[in-house]
Design an enzyme around this catalytic site. Structure first.
Site, short mmCIF file in Angstrom:
data_model
loop_
_atom_site.label_atom_id
_atom_site.label_comp_id
_atom_site.label_asym_id
_atom_site.label_seq_id
_atom_site.Cartn_x
_atom_site.Cartn_y
_atom_site.Cartn_z
N ASP A 474 0.82 -1.21 0.00
CA ASP A 474 0.00 0.00 0.00
C ASP A 474 0.86 1.27 0.00
O ASP A 474 1.91 1.32 0.64
CB ASP A 474 -0.89 -0.03 1.25
CG ASP A 474 -1.86 1.13 1.33
OD1 ASP A 474 -2.69 1.26 0.42
OD2 ASP A 474 -1.78 1.90 2.29
N GLU A 527 1.18 -0.60 -5.14
CA GLU A 527 0.22 0.48 -5.40
C GLU A 527 1.06 1.76 -5.48
O GLU A 527 1.29 2.43 -4.48
CB GLU A 527 -0.82 0.59 -4.29
CG GLU A 527 -1.91 1.59 -4.65
CD GLU A 527 -2.44 2.40 -3.47
OE1 GLU A 527 -3.50 3.00 -3.60
OE2 GLU A 527 -1.76 2.45 -2.43
#
Length: 805
Positions: A474, A527
């Site tokens: 993330d 990401e």
């Protein structure tokens, strides 16, 4: 990414009050024991009568020792009592080496026994038949000198008001960590850190108990507190193991299921109770204690693990169903989810699930992206073995498991990682580097070797201990850039004057290299929302920026997601002015190994669900979603679709209630509309997995060729996908709400006929059933720069796929 509230949980003061209230029974018990201490003078005479054999005088070697054990007559006996300095440090929780003064130690005149048992009335040493009651030195300290030549094996008989316990002495044991563990921890290279730190039930020197270890280099002292000592750690100080900053204590008789925390004395003398950073199990939030855990799970996924490394992820079919476990079917546990989720995902044909963060987090509204327990699956849904069972069942159903992993930041909760031992430890010491400007959280200090080790080992941990097949990392961009979301003057350039964070780059490279080396067949996914060069390039290959590649296997294509959704949100009459938003992705499609993500972030907070992004009436909205999914599954890259979008849920996702499953209920009048989209997703995955042209050369230009990419006036896009043998699939999307008959497209001249294998306008999906039911034969008329052409009927707002007949 997700919304980040200013706090990851309830007000710390309120939390403290709740914990204080929760501990009242223990506090009352402790208070009662203190009262007992005050009354001890009157009661100890009774307790002493129960002792079978007493030392005449604990301060001298009087009495006859066992044969062969007589102390040398020339020795002058010393007092076994602790000196005032040691007493004060032990009472204050600032002693760095309690084992050096507590327990049994050879001294001139015999063996000195020193025991620290707050609230005890009497302590007796048991060593075979002989017994010796120790002298009460006050404040919970007991001592005695036995005329022995060697330290014997012994146990303790501890008398409390109303109870007598025979126990082991924790301070008679050697350290449970070896030199190699400590060396690797000190160098930040312990790849299985979770096996060295934390709480581990073990048998040590023949005695069953739990080893507690924690890294707290700035602490003046550390004690273990838990339900087993009424949350009063006074009697259980830990020892510091040299310069590593690691503290250790073996507690006999403590096993799995016990709750605990570390009571840390900060440099300023204040104390703080902290959850274990490497706890492998926690209490159910909002409770915050760590729980001693040992796994008893037996895996059944050997066949899956043996197969998963057969082909790298970027050369294999990979379509991902993203799930928020707590809300997919609200109220279900890990084991209950295991009875439903694998069957549902397998029926739809997805190759993988991606689980939004499952590591423990105090605030459910963070969706798991504000982690406090990096080594513990959230206890909301069960224990760690229950989570293992879910992963195992998914594997046995032929489904891989990716997991969101959050190393970019952590919340400020005062019982977790923030200023863990009284000073910045896991976070950067520079406040400008530590505070995350967007989310009210703290950023890890990636330049500190122990912190980097904590995170790298954590990535390995999920893959090795829980058989996770991949990590979606993330917020990578927030780690890579020192000026991320910061204004001028709020950040400090790197040593070269740039905005890149070389510590974060080194961490990501080490993490990827370590995971890929240790766990064959896994994939890491970034990401990363910028144009950072080389996200999926090997770490040893340097690019124009001077950095080596980050080493990820795949990267989310945030540009494709943004551009394509923007295009689809326009009325069809306006789409011709935005045609480039659907073609621009092919300019950079082979710069990285991409995933095409329609994730949770795109269907919350006013962004609307996927079907609701589409303009027009309900029929047009569903047709638009179907056409978009057909285009997405044919586009180079892997697919990811968030739960609820597979059946055209009209409402945004909410973690409070999850997908609107009632839309599929046969009793609902429009259920067929939603089931049609569900059927399309199933067929997309079925054809996709059976067609190597759609995935085999996702990352190579030879796997794609435009047929027509500039038909902006028609709102039409057509391209070929090709497998390693050159076998093509023709994908055509008509994003206009009109039928286009006899639409001519150039095709290769070596295919005798094409047949339609998928049409998003089929009646079974809720469409108008316009299409090409019969094989389509090429004509020798050149078109679009190709030697032959076909004439197709293009349904409105639809995508069709054709393969060689």
């Amino acid at each position: 990414m997700t919304p980040r509230p200013s706090s990851s949980g309830p007000d710390p003061k309120q939390t403290g009050a709740k914990k204080a209230a929760a501990k009242k029974p223990a506090a009352k018990k402790a208070a009662a024991k203190k009262t007992v201490g005050k009354k001890a003078i009157g009661k100890k005479a009774v307790a002493k009568k129960a002792v079978a054999k007493k030392m005449p005088d604990k301060r001298t070697p009087a009495g006859k020792p066992a044969a062969g054990k007589r102390a040398a007559p020339a020795e002058v006996a010393v007092s076994p009592r602790l000196d005032s300095g040691d007493r004060e440090r032990l009472l204050a929780g600032t002693h760095h080496d309690p084992h050096s003064v507590l327990g049994a130690h050879p001294v001139p005149g015999g063996v000195a026994f020193r025991i620290f048992r707050p609230y005890a009335l009497a302590v007796t040493v048991l060593s075979g038949e002989p017994r010796a009651e120790l002298h009460d030195d006050g404040d919970g300290f007991f001592s005695g000198l036995l005329p022995l030549g060697d330290v014997p094996a012994y146990r303790l008989l501890v008398t409390y008001e109303g109870a007598v316990q025979e126990v082991e002495d924790p301070y008679r044991f050697l350290p449970t960590l070896g030199d190699l563990d400590l060396h690797l921890i000190g160098e930040g290279r312990h790849e299985q850190l979770w096996q060295a730190l934390g709480a581990h039930p073990v048998t040590h020197e023949g005695v069953a108990g739990t080893r507690f270890t924690v890294w707290a280099p700035n602490a003046r002292g550390v004690r273990v507190a838990g339900g087993f000592n009424f949350w009063d750690g006074t009697g259980h100080p830990m020892r510091s193991l040299g310069g590593t900053g690691v503290w250790e204590l073996f507690l006999p008789g403590i096993g799995a299921g016990e709750q605990y925390k570390f009571e840390i004395t900060r440099p300023d003398g204040s104390r703080t109770f902290r959850a274990d950073p490497l706890a492998r199990r926690t209490e159910v939030p909002p409770a915050t204690s760590s729980v001693v855990h040992t796994s008893e799970y037996t895996w059944g996924d050997e066949d899956w693990l043996a197969r998963r490394a057969e082909a790298p992820a970027h050369e294999a079919p990979l379509s991902v169903y993203e799930v928020h476990l707590a809300s997919w079917r609200p109220g279900l546990s890990y084991r209950e989810l295991a009875d439903q989720l694998p069957a549902y995902v397998a029926d739809l044909g997805f190759t993988h699930v991606e689980l939004m963060p499952v590591a423990e987090h105090p605030f459910g509204g963070s969706w798991g992206y504000q982690v406090t327990g990096f080594y513990a699956p959230t206890a909301r849904l069960g224990d760690p073995d229950d989570f293992r069972y879910l992963v195992d069942r998914l594997h046995q159903a032929g489904i891989g498991v990716l997991m969101d992993w959050v190393p970019a930041h952590f919340p400020r909760d005062d019982w977790a990682l923030a200023e863990f031992d009284g000073r910045p430890l896991y976070e950067h010491s520079d406040p400008l580097r530590a505070a995350h400007p967007d989310w009210g959280t703290l950023e890890f200090d990636f330049g500190r070797r122990e912190v980097r080790n904590f995170l790298v080992a954590n990535a390995v941990y999920w893959c090795e201990e829980f058989h996770i097949d991949g990590l979606r990392v993330d917020a990578v961009a927030s780690m890579l850039y020192l000026d991320y979301s910061r204004e001028p003057g709020q950040w400090t350039p790197n040593e070269h004057g740039g905005r890149e964070n070389p510590d974060a780059v080194a961490f990501l490279q080490e993490m990827n290299a370590t995971v890929y080396r240790r766990v064959p067949g896994v994939v890491t996914v970034a990401e990363e929302s910028t144009a950072w060069d080389g996200v999926t390039r090997a770490t040893h290959h340097k690019g124009p920026s001077g950095f080596g590649g980050l080493g990820f296997g795949l990267k989310w294509n945030m540009g494709w997601m943004h551009d394509s959704l923007t295009y689809m949100s326009h009325e069809p009459v306006h789409r011709k002015y935005h045609h480039g938003e659907m073609t621009f992705s092919m300019v950079y499609a082979y710069s990285e190994n991409y995933v095409l993500p329609i994730s949770h972030d795109e269907v919350v907070h006013g962004k609307k669900s996927l079907v609701s992004k589409m303009p027009g009436d309900w029929w047009q909205q569903r047709a638009g979603e179907r056409a978009y999914l057909g285009f997405m599954w044919a586009h180079p890259g892997k697919q990811l679709l968030f739960m609820g979008q597979e059946f055209a849920q009209g409402a945004e996702w909410s973690e409070a209630h999850g997908p609107d499953w009632w839309l599929l209920d046969p009793g609902y009048g429009a259920a067929a509309d939603h089931r049609g989209v569900l059927d399309l997703v199933r067929d997309l995955n079925t054809v996709y997995r059976a067609t190597p042209a759609l995935w085999q050369r996702d990352t190579h230009p030879s796997g794609f060729a435009w047929v027509v990419g500039d038909a902006a006036e028609d709102n039409v896009l057509a391209f070929l996908r090709l497998d390693a043998e050159g076998t093509p699939l023709l994908a055509v999307s008509n994003f206009a709400p009109v039928v286009r008959a006899d639409y001519r497209l150039g095709v290769p001249d070596d295919v005798p006929a094409w047949h339609e294998v998928l049409n998003t306008d089929a009646a079974r999906y809720g469409g108008g059933d316009v299409g090409n039911p019969d094989p389509v034969k090429p004509e020798p008329q050149g078109w679009h720069g190709r030697p032959a052409s076909v004439r197709l009927t293009l349904p409105p707002l639809a995508t069709v796929w054709l393969r060689p007949a």
